[in-house]
Design a protein around this motif. Structure first.
Motif, PDB file in Angstrom:
ATOM      1  N   GLU A 442       0.823  -1.217   0.000  1.00  0.00           N
ATOM      2  CA  GLU A 442       0.000   0.000   0.000  1.00  0.00           C
ATOM      3  C   GLU A 442       0.855   1.264   0.000  1.00  0.00           C
ATOM      4  OE1 GLU A 442      -0.568  -1.801   4.230  1.00  0.00           O
ATOM      5  OE2 GLU A 442      -0.208  -2.515   2.186  1.00  0.00           O
ATOM      6  N   ARG A 445       2.339   1.529  -3.498  1.00  0.00           N
ATOM      7  CA  ARG A 445       1.311   1.960  -4.442  1.00  0.00           C
ATOM      8  C   ARG A 445       1.110   3.471  -4.367  1.00  0.00           C
ATOM      9  NH1 ARG A 445      -2.875  -0.386  -2.289  1.00  0.00           N
ATOM     10  NH2 ARG A 445      -2.307  -2.414  -3.158  1.00  0.00           N
ATOM     11  N   LEU A 446       1.071   3.993  -3.153  1.00  0.00           N
ATOM     12  CA  LEU A 446       0.892   5.438  -3.008  1.00  0.00           C
ATOM     13  C   LEU A 446       2.102   6.186  -3.561  1.00  0.00           C
ATOM     14  CD1 LEU A 446      -0.908   7.706  -1.935  1.00  0.00           C
ATOM     15  CD2 LEU A 446       0.304   7.528   0.252  1.00  0.00           C
ATOM     16  N   ALA A 449       1.865   6.348  -7.234  1.00  0.00           N
ATOM     17  CA  ALA A 449       0.847   7.319  -7.661  1.00  0.00           C
ATOM     18  C   ALA A 449       1.394   8.738  -7.624  1.00  0.00           C
ATOM     19  CB  ALA A 449      -0.391   7.198  -6.777  1.00  0.00           C
ATOM     20  N   TYR A 453       1.995  11.276 -10.713  1.00  0.00           N
ATOM     21  CA  TYR A 453       1.342  12.583 -10.809  1.00  0.00           C
ATOM     22  C   TYR A 453       2.378  13.683 -11.057  1.00  0.00           C
ATOM     23  CZ  TYR A 453      -3.353  11.166  -9.059  1.00  0.00           C
ATOM     24  OH  TYR A 453      -4.613  10.628  -8.894  1.00  0.00           O
ATOM     25  N   ALA A 465      -2.081   9.949 -13.241  1.00  0.00           N
ATOM     26  CA  ALA A 465      -1.442   8.694 -12.838  1.00  0.00           C
ATOM     27  C   ALA A 465      -2.330   7.538 -13.258  1.00  0.00           C
ATOM     28  CB  ALA A 465      -1.203   8.669 -11.325  1.00  0.00           C
ATOM     29  N   GLN A 468      -5.333   5.807 -11.142  1.00  0.00           N
ATOM     30  CA  GLN A 468      -5.645   6.706 -10.037  1.00  0.00           C
ATOM     31  C   GLN A 468      -6.711   7.716 -10.468  1.00  0.00           C
ATOM     32  OE1 GLN A 468      -4.516   6.318  -7.003  1.00  0.00           O
ATOM     33  NE2 GLN A 468      -3.122   4.636  -7.553  1.00  0.00           N
ATOM     34  N   TRP A 471      -7.063  14.094 -11.312  1.00  0.00           N
ATOM     35  CA  TRP A 471      -6.793  15.226 -10.417  1.00  0.00           C
ATOM     36  C   TRP A 471      -7.458  16.459 -11.016  1.00  0.00           C
ATOM     37  CZ3 TRP A 471      -1.363  15.853  -7.848  1.00  0.00           C
ATOM     38  CH2 TRP A 471      -1.358  16.950  -6.979  1.00  0.00           C
ATOM     39  N   VAL A 485      -4.753  13.365  -0.340  1.00  0.00           N
ATOM     40  CA  VAL A 485      -3.937  12.150  -0.399  1.00  0.00           C
ATOM     41  C   VAL A 485      -3.892  11.542   0.995  1.00  0.00           C
ATOM     42  CG1 VAL A 485      -1.686  11.179  -0.944  1.00  0.00           C
ATOM     43  CG2 VAL A 485      -2.556  13.124  -2.270  1.00  0.00           C
ATOM     44  N   ALA A 488      -5.268   6.690  -0.131  1.00  0.00           N
ATOM     45  CA  ALA A 488      -5.225   6.776  -1.589  1.00  0.00           C
ATOM     46  C   ALA A 488      -5.656   8.191  -1.971  1.00  0.00           C
ATOM     47  CB  ALA A 488      -6.152   5.735  -2.213  1.00  0.00           C
ATOM     48  N   PRO A 489      -5.336   8.640  -3.173  1.00  0.00           N
ATOM     49  CA  PRO A 489      -5.761   9.974  -3.604  1.00  0.00           C
ATOM     50  C   PRO A 489      -7.262  10.037  -3.859  1.00  0.00           C
ATOM     51  CG  PRO A 489      -3.870   9.166  -4.878  1.00  0.00           C
ATOM     52  CD  PRO A 489      -4.435   7.997  -4.134  1.00  0.00           C
ATOM     53  N   THR A 490      -7.893  11.139  -3.420  1.00  0.00           N
ATOM     54  CA  THR A 490      -9.324  11.333  -3.606  1.00  0.00           C
ATOM     55  C   THR A 490      -9.609  12.795  -3.913  1.00  0.00           C
ATOM     56  OG1 THR A 490      -9.773   9.603  -1.963  1.00  0.00           O
ATOM     57  CG2 THR A 490     -11.601  11.056  -2.570  1.00  0.00           C
TER      58      THR A 490
END
Length: 536
Positions: A442, A445-446, A449, A453, A465, A468, A471, A485, A488-490
């Protein structure tokens, strides 16, 4: 090989040479990359060159070794127990060098120039956490560099101004950065880089430097995108007059020279650089850029409000726990909640109720940490987003709110600079006291990402990304779109509703009054606020 880089004859597969306009260099191969370290971009600022603008480096003869980092600028020691104490390859005034990571097959690849942080006091381009290999493997030519720091980089003084043909002093570290960008413009094609696709990036003092570069006419055209991680848009001293509650920069310099017991500039230049740097820090000298009308034409906030900044897309943001690792910035804690509320009411006047609603006494230290975070870093990111939107430039904002066990156990969730090893892919190369990032999928993975980006932004000014979320640009919503972030990015709208508006009102009041800085004097440390209502 492309870009003027070729294998060194007779040196084996491990070495490469480049014939750049500045001169021939010998670097080395590393897992599909070519690496050049300790490349001089300007004359060493020693002796008569101390406190002078950087001078061009003459073209050297022969092949210069570029397989080892150059020394960092002499600097005061880091605070005891600091997470940020860097591992550096020595210190010396002969420090104006840069480092390059480039893909072997690079042809007009985007260039990513990263400026280290450290409060303009410490740090260097050789910090292991800033290793450019992972970003270079995304197709970028990555550059890190040293610039003059502390008293060597930012001292202003009437005698220094008198020496200058332009009648100004200070800003030497910033002029070094501009000289490095000029070197990149003139030489990076030989390394497979595109001089017309340069991103300048940095965190903390490096991000403050990015703001300087956005504001400086001398840097115009030298970069085409900007990344400001945890920048702080504070008031600055002007060269020879009091401004925004700050004494003149030349007066600050005079006080320092008096405190050091130096007779004149010759005596100051004769001091050993390490002795001078340490003594200046012990005397309380804190480096900042100087508003001199030339290198920095006006207060940074005025530049952005007038739309006079470089017309380039910006990626900017801040971290949810910025001040958790910088608690020395907090004012002394109040005796109790009553003292806290009384101090806020004295300082904020008719804004006190809004402040106490957002940062209530019941929150204790958490509220004080959040208030300073929002005033310094959150408001700055939001202000940059609005400044870009006002002139039709794209801005992409983030809030880094990621935590992991080792950080949370020490009360450091989302701390200042925590995003750097994720962007650079250097989780295993952090400083000795850094909360250890777990080697888990995890986290990897971040990191992938964020690296993707940032690299995509360097490619075309739009962060993206694979796999993902998209953005969104800041201007896509009236309240401002951000990328939060966490695990995970949202994408989100205005992650802290009302917080930035309050601090914007405070800054406007202080600017109008003209006698109060806007920086660390927040919450209990706020002086009485002039005026009782906002006016246009």
């Amino acid at each position: 090989m492309a870009g003027g880089v070729k294998a060194a004859p007779g040196q084996g597969d491990g070495e490469v040479r480049v014939n750049a306009p500045a001169g021939a260099l010998r670097g080395y191969r590393e897992d599909g990359l070519q690496v050049f370290k300790g490349v001089p971009y300007a004359r060493p600022p020693v002796g008569e060159y101390r406190w002078r603008p950087p001078a061009p480096m003459p073209i050297w003869s022969g092949v210069r070794d570029a397989t080892r980092f150059g020394p960092a600028c002499p600097q005061p020691p880091s605070r005891p127990g600091s997470l940020y104490a860097p591992a550096l390859p020595g210190q010396h005034e002969d420090c104006l060098t840069l480092n390059i990571w480039t893909p072997e097959a690079a042809r007009r690849a985007p260039v990513f120039v990263y400026l280290h942080g450290g409060a303009l006091n410490t740090g260097g381009g050789a910090e292991p956490m800033l290793d450019g290999a992972a970003l270079a493997r995304r197709g970028l030519v990555v550059v890190t560099l040293n610039y003059r720091l502390a008293v060597l980089g930012y001292l202003a003084h009437p005698a220094l101004s008198a020496e200058s043909p332009q009648g100004v002093s200070g800003n030497y570290g910033l002029l070094d950065q501009i000289a490095a960008l000029r070197w990149v413009r003139d030489n990076i094609s030989a390394f497979g880089g595109d001089p017309d696709a340069v991103t300048v990036a940095g965190e903390s003092a490096g991000a403050l430097s990015v703001l300087y570069l956005l504001a400086s006419p001398l840097a115009r055209g030298l970069f085409h995108r900007a990344v400001a991680q945890s920048a702080y848009l504070i008031s600055h001293p002007a060269l020879s007059r009091a401004e925004c509650g700050e004494p003149p920069a030349e007066e600050i310099g005079e006080r320092l020279v008096h405190a050091l017991g130096a007779r004149d500039l010759d005596a100051l230049r004769a001091l050993d650089a390490h002795t001078l740097t340490r003594a200046a820090a012990e005397a309380g000298y804190a480096p900042l850029g100087t508003v001199d009308g030339r290198v920095l034409p006006r207060q940074l906030l005025d530049v952005f409000e007038r739309g006079e900044q470089a017309p380039v897309p910006v990626l900017a943001g801040f971290n949810s726990g910025e001040v958790r690792s910088l608690r020395f910035l907090l004012p002394p804690p109040p005796a109790d909640s009553g003292a806290y509320e009384a101090a806020v009411r004295r300082g904020y006047g008719d804004l006190a109720e809004d402040f106490l609603r957002l940062y209530p006494a019941a929150d204790g230290e958490e509220g004080r940490l959040a208030a300073l975070r929002d005033a310094l870093y959150g408001w700055t990111a939001d202000r940059l987003g609005r400044a870009c939107a006002a002139v039709g430039q794209d801005a992409w904002l983030y809030l880094f709110d990621h935590g992991y066990a080792a950080a949370s156990e020490r009360g450091l969730h989302g701390f200042h600079a925590a995003e750097i090893p994720y962007v650079f892919g250097t989780a295993a190369r952090t400083t000795p006291l850094w909360p250890r990032i777990p080697d888990r999928e995890e986290e990897r993975r971040l990191s992938r990402a964020l690296g993707d980006y940032w690299a995509a932004f360097a490619w075309d000014g739009r962060p993206a990304a694979d796999g993902q979320p998209r953005w969104p640009a800041y201007a896509e919503h009236p309240g401002g779109r951000w990328l939060r972030v966490a695990a995970a990015p949202t994408p989100v709208v205005d992650p802290l509703p009302g917080h930035f508006a309050l601090h914007d009102t405070l800054v406007r009041r202080r600017r109008r009054a003209g006698d109060t800085p806007w920086n660390w004097n927040i919450g209990c440390a706020a002086p009485p606020l002039a005026g009782t209502s906002e006016t246009p």
